[in-house]
Design an enzyme around this catalytic site. Structure first.
Site: not given
Ligand code: ZN
Length: 274
Positions: A2-3, A112
């Site tokens: 996510p940016e 993750r």
């Protein structure tokens, strides 16, 4: 990962739902996600405290708590924060932390498990190096064309690696850097000090525009991103180069090229971007 637009999309949802609610109970299924406190310290600092405000700088979410300590979160690759109102279903797969609130609950999920949570002082420096050294946010008024131009003059790095560096401008990652360089018609291989004034202004406009469009479309979902209500973003439909290697450039039809640059997969049009 996510940016800025994805994290801002999450922030807006959480800001609409969390302020005024108190954290009643915290269940931590994976303590190592909390980087600077034990599970006990973490829960003790936040329990029975009210959430005041949800802010964002770069890709960090800052949950202001009514007390001496607040909560800083970086979602990294696959972290997700979702607010659920009752009635609750079962916990989603890969859920790692549950914040039971006075009304509803906030879930931190992470496939993750590379995300990070920190307890930080509610005012002043946080002690989290990546946060305390952030440059101006890509959507803030502090990020100006003049600032960008000044920074570019001082370095011979490639523009791709410059824009990924969060101390220069906060919030960009691989997707929006590739898209901004395409919009500004600059090759990712260009050395920063070789970028002139006019081109720097064009780049500044492009960075701001791709970030704002990303926010308008609720973020980009390539694989994992979901917003604060658990829904996918829509901006992937507007990408011009990212993830489009071998497909025609939307402007000139030349095949989009994929290279490794600054250790990152990089997409660009060899005809449009000079
Ligand atoms: Zn092209």
């Amino acid at each position: 990962m996510p940016e800025l637009p994805e994290v801002e999309t999450v922030r807006r949802y959480l800001q609409n739902h969390l302020p005024g609610k108190s954290i009643q109970q915290i269940e931590i299924f994976l303590p190592r996600l909390i980087k600077n406190a034990t599970s006990q310290q973490f829960a003790a600092a936040l329990k029975n405290k009210k959430i005041k405000k949800v802010e964002r700088r770069g890709k960090y979410l800052f949950l202001h708590i009514d007390g001496p300590q607040s909560l800083l979160i970086h979602l990294r690759m696959t972290g997700r924060l979702v607010y659920e109102e009752e009635p609750f279903s079962v916990l989603p797969r890969f859920n790692r932390i549950v914040f039971q609130l006075t009304q509803g609950r906030m879930l931190y999920g992470d496939v993750r498990t590379l995300g990070c949570l920190w307890l930080i002082p509610s005012v002043g420096l946080t002690g989290v190096k990546g946060y305390d050294t952030l440059g101006p946010d890509g959507t803030s008024p502090d990020f100006t064309a003049a600032y960008l131009r000044q920074k570019l003059k001082d370095t011979t790095r490639t523009i791709k690696s410059f824009l990924l560096d969060q101390t220069n401008v906060a919030g960009l990652g691989n997707i929006y850097v590739d898209e901004a360089l395409f919009a500004a018609r600059i090759t990712p291989l260009r050395r920063c000090n070789r970028i002139g004034k006019e081109t720097a202004v064009r780049l500044h406009d492009a960075v701001v525009r791709v970030l704002e469009e990303g926010i308008v479309h609720g973020g980009t979902t390539i694989r994992d991103f979901i917003n604060g209500s658990g829904k996918e973003g829509q901006n992937q439909q507007n990408l011009c180069v990212y993830g489009r290697e071998g497909r025609p450039c939307p402007v000139c039809g030349t095949k989009i090229v994929y290279i490794k640059l600054a250790g990152r997969g990089t997409h660009y049009c060899p005809h449009c971007q000079k």
